[in-house]
Design an enzyme around this catalytic site. Structure first.
Site, short mmCIF file in Angstrom:
data_model
loop_
_atom_site.label_atom_id
_atom_site.label_comp_id
_atom_site.label_asym_id
_atom_site.label_seq_id
_atom_site.Cartn_x
_atom_site.Cartn_y
_atom_site.Cartn_z
N TYR A 26 -0.69 -4.09 -47.25
CA TYR A 26 -1.56 -2.85 -46.51
C TYR A 26 -2.77 -1.68 -47.55
O TYR A 26 -1.80 -1.82 -48.45
CB TYR A 26 -1.52 -2.10 -45.08
CG TYR A 26 -1.81 -1.25 -44.70
CD1 TYR A 26 -3.32 -2.09 -43.33
CD2 TYR A 26 -1.51 0.08 -43.87
CE1 TYR A 26 -3.44 -1.05 -42.67
CE2 TYR A 26 -2.20 0.26 -43.42
CZ TYR A 26 -3.42 0.50 -42.85
OH TYR A 26 -3.70 0.50 -41.53
N GLU A 68 13.66 0.36 14.37
CA GLU A 68 13.59 1.11 13.20
C GLU A 68 15.03 1.75 13.07
O GLU A 68 15.08 2.52 14.62
CB GLU A 68 12.78 1.52 12.93
CG GLU A 68 11.17 1.30 12.55
CD GLU A 68 11.42 -0.08 11.49
OE1 GLU A 68 11.58 0.04 10.60
OE2 GLU A 68 11.33 -1.55 11.66
N ASN A 101 13.18 -18.35 -53.22
CA ASN A 101 14.39 -17.44 -53.18
C ASN A 101 13.79 -15.85 -53.69
O ASN A 101 13.08 -15.36 -54.54
CB ASN A 101 15.37 -17.53 -54.57
CG ASN A 101 16.64 -16.98 -54.34
OD1 ASN A 101 16.67 -15.66 -54.06
ND2 ASN A 101 17.79 -17.24 -54.31
N ALA A 142 12.72 -8.76 -62.55
CA ALA A 142 13.20 -7.63 -61.02
C ALA A 142 12.44 -6.27 -61.72
O ALA A 142 12.28 -6.45 -62.21
CB ALA A 142 14.70 -7.23 -61.66
N ARG A 167 10.52 7.01 -2.13
CA ARG A 167 12.58 6.84 -2.03
C ARG A 167 12.30 6.89 -3.21
O ARG A 167 13.91 6.81 -3.89
CB ARG A 167 12.93 6.03 -1.13
CG ARG A 167 13.40 6.58 0.61
CD ARG A 167 13.63 5.45 1.67
NE ARG A 167 12.35 4.93 1.87
CZ ARG A 167 11.71 3.72 2.68
NH1 ARG A 167 13.54 3.26 3.25
NH2 ARG A 167 11.36 2.50 2.91
N ALA A 215 0.63 -0.81 0.55
CA ALA A 215 0.10 0.13 -0.11
C ALA A 215 1.03 1.15 0.42
O ALA A 215 0.25 2.14 -0.09
CB ALA A 215 -0.62 0.08 1.34
C1 UD1 Z 1 10.11 -2.09 6.92
C2 UD1 Z 1 10.23 -2.76 8.14
C3 UD1 Z 1 11.58 -2.69 8.84
C4 UD1 Z 1 12.73 -3.73 7.62
C5 UD1 Z 1 12.07 -3.65 6.34
C6 UD1 Z 1 12.82 -4.94 5.29
C7 UD1 Z 1 8.16 -1.70 9.79
C8 UD1 Z 1 8.18 -0.69 10.66
N1 UD1 Z 1 10.20 -1.53 9.18
O1 UD1 Z 1 10.87 -0.77 6.70
O2 UD1 Z 1 12.40 -3.28 9.53
O3 UD1 Z 1 13.67 -4.15 7.93
O4 UD1 Z 1 10.96 -3.27 5.59
O5 UD1 Z 1 12.69 -4.68 3.94
O6 UD1 Z 1 7.95 -2.92 9.13
N2 UD1 Z 1 3.37 -1.01 3.59
C9 UD1 Z 1 1.93 -0.45 2.93
N3 UD1 Z 1 1.62 0.48 3.91
C10 UD1 Z 1 1.58 1.06 4.87
C11 UD1 Z 1 3.68 1.38 5.02
C12 UD1 Z 1 4.01 0.44 4.23
O7 UD1 Z 1 1.47 -1.64 3.06
O8 UD1 Z 1 1.33 1.98 5.60
C13 UD1 Z 1 4.27 -1.77 2.58
C14 UD1 Z 1 5.25 -1.03 1.25
O9 UD1 Z 1 4.14 -0.73 0.15
C15 UD1 Z 1 6.42 -1.94 1.22
C16 UD1 Z 1 6.37 -2.75 3.04
O10 UD1 Z 1 4.72 -2.13 3.24
O11 UD1 Z 1 5.90 -2.84 0.44
C17 UD1 Z 1 7.46 -1.91 3.40
O12 UD1 Z 1 7.38 -0.60 3.45
P1 UD1 Z 1 8.57 0.22 3.52
O13 UD1 Z 1 8.00 1.50 3.65
O14 UD1 Z 1 9.34 0.08 2.48
O15 UD1 Z 1 9.40 -0.31 4.88
P2 UD1 Z 1 10.55 -0.20 5.34
O16 UD1 Z 1 11.07 0.75 5.55
O17 UD1 Z 1 11.85 -0.74 3.84
CA CA Z 2 11.68 -0.99 2.26
#
Ligand code: UD1
Ligand code: CA
Length: 460
Positions: free
Chosen positions: A388, A155, A378, A424, A14, A9
């Site tokens: 076309y 984290e 050939n 040709a 980044r 979600a």
């Molecule tokens: C997260 C973990 C971290 C871990 C890392 C591994 C948490 C708080 N942190 O950090 O400990 O080392 O993954 O890759 O869990 N997402 C949602 N809804 C949200 C937020 C995120 O569905 O509200 C989904 C994102 O789309 C993504 C995944 O969760 O696919 C991870 O979210 P991301 O923001 O990438 O977390 P990290 O900072 O990488």
């Molecule tokens: Ca991630």
């Protein structure tokens, strides 16, 4: 009973892209498709994707996946908040819930299976997949007791200097007893640096109840790395490509340089297959014994028969070729190109929706579209099938053994009989009979007494 939930979600800030992070491509498939593929062999009873940012676009991209459930997380308040959205759809679910991150695409199925096995055999309420990284920057750090049991996950943004030095990280892959997890989820708070509900907080809860999670390591290095930005994505792409190339080399494929091949789909290869540098494979590619691919080619959805050779700079899409074909350099073969054995198509030949019989040749500068061409034909340089008329596509048929003289236009629908010869420069608008010379061009004239205009001498 196993349910898999994939967190997809988040916006992926980044990544600095309009495309949601989980739809970024890795080797021709989206990140989320790769994550789903990594666990599909485990045959889960339920597969749930948590969507939010550009939810419709994410759902559409996976519309072909039968049985996948979508749950909306709006707004996106963290990974814990994401899993909380499952409280309702999984309210009565008894069994294990496996949580995967939608941006961790290289996980191997064996690693996930190994995690589940540990989880089941230990009887733990929650088990965590971890990895040890030389540079753990950005990941949640796993704090353990002296027996390696998880006490908490901190984290990056909440960690102090000592915690930042911990190299064991949270991969984001968690296996938990669904009923226990539901209870923990209800107690999550958001007092942390990001003001989010972290899924990772359940590990301190588990430890607090005297039931700390077990940590299980990945089976191979680097497989749990996440793709948070364009740089990380490119690193994972290269790692995946290396994996694919190694698997093919173990099957005997000879790459001139295994770091200069890209596989964005599947390639299967027989014995003694050689691939020169800078070749891109897409879709489903099958290379039979002894196939050789020259440098700088793209092959998409292609099957090449044994002993066939593709010279440099070819672009193929939707091509089925029999054995011993010789293709290129600089050939462009498009969908519906079907070649029998021993066909030669040379430089600057384009084909589309065209079948060509055994040992026929079109070696130079030709367009063959909507054509049925027999064996031992050939096709001279510069031949064009005019298929076309601006509205309709029409068929050109050429019988076995026909000879098409250079620079001929075959205006379809038209049929050239077996053994026919076309002079040709002909523009063929009517069927040409078998075993006969047909010429359709202005007659050559030589004008006696004609004088070339001469310049008047300049006056001084
Ligand atoms: C997260 C973990 C971290 C871990 C890392 C591994 C948490 C708080 N942190 O950090 O400990 O080392 O993954 O890759 O869990 N997402 C949602 N809804 C949200 C937020 C995120 O569905 O509200 C989904 C994102 O789309 C993504 C995944 O969760 O696919 C991870 O979210 P991301 O923001 O990438 O977390 P990290 O900072 O990488
Ligand atoms: Ca991630």
């Amino acid at each position: 009973m196993l349910a898999v939930a994939v967190l997809a979600a988040g916006k992926g800030t980044r990544m600095k892209s309009d495309l949601p992070k989980v739809l970024q491509p890795l080797a021709g498939a989206t990140l989320v498709e790769r994550v789903l593929a990594s666990c599909s062999g485990l045959a889960p009873e339920r597969q749930i994707l948590i969507v939010g940012h550009q939810a419709e676009r994410v759902e559409q991209s996976l519309a072909h996946r039968a049985g996948l459930e979508f749950v909306l997380q709006q707004p996106q308040n963290g990974t814990g908040h994401a899993v909380q959205q499952l409280l309702e759809p999984l309210a009565n679910f008894e069994g294990e819930l496996l949580v995967l991150n939608g941006d961790v695409p290289l996980l191997r199925e064996q690693t996930i299976a190994n995690l589940l096995e540990h989880h089941r055999s230990s009887g733990a309420a929650v088990t965590l997949l971890t990895a040890r990284l030389n540079d753990p920057t950005g990941y949640g750090r796993v704090l353990t007791d002296k027996d390696g049991r998880v006490q908490a996950i901190v984290e990056q943004k909440d960690a102090d200097a000592a915690q930042k030095a911990v190299r064991q990280i949270n991969t984001g892959v968690v296996s938990a007893d669904a009923a226990t997890l539901r209870r923990w989820l209800a107690g999550l708070g958001n007092t942390n640096a990001q003001g989010e509900y972290y899924l990772t907080d359940i590990f301190a809860m588990a430890a607090g109840e005297g039931r700390p999670a077990q940590a299980v390591g990945c089976l191979s290095a680097g497989e749990a790395d996440g793709a948070n930005d364009a740089l990380q994505l490119s690193v994972l792409e290269r790692r995946y490509q290396r994996r694919q190339a190694e698997a093919l080399m173990r099957e005997g494929v000879r790459f001139a340089d295994p770091s200069r091949v890209d596989i964005r789909g599947s390639v299967s290869a027989g014995m003694d297959v050689e691939v020169d540098v800078d070749v891109v494979f897409e879709g489903r590619v099958v290379l039979h014994d002894g196939v050789r691919i020259g440098p700088f080619c793209r092959l998409k959805d292609v099957e090449l028969g044994a002993g066939s050779v593709v010279h440099a700079h070819c672009d193929f899409d939707g091509v089925q070729a029999g054995p011993d074909c010789v293709l290129g350099p600089f050939a462009r073969l498009r969908p519906g190109t079907e070649l029998a054995e021993g066909v030669h198509l040379g430089n600057f030949v384009e084909s589309k929706k065209t079948r060509i019989g055994a040992n026929s040749k079109a070696n130079h500068l030709t367009y063959l579209g909507d054509a049925e061409i027999g064996a031992k034909v050939n096709v001279g340089a510069g031949t064009i099938t005019c298929n076309y008329d601006g509205v309709n596509k029409s068929l050109t048929e050429i019988g076995d053994g026909a000879f098409i003289g250079s620079n001929s236009s075959l205006v379809a629908p038209v049929s050239i009989g077996a053994g026919a010869t076309i002079g040709a420069g002909s523009v063929i608008t009517k069927d040409a009979p078998a075993d006969t010379l047909t010429v359709a061009r202005a007659k050559q004239l030589s004008l006696n007494g004609w004088q070339r205009p001469a310049k008047k001498p300049k006056s001084p």
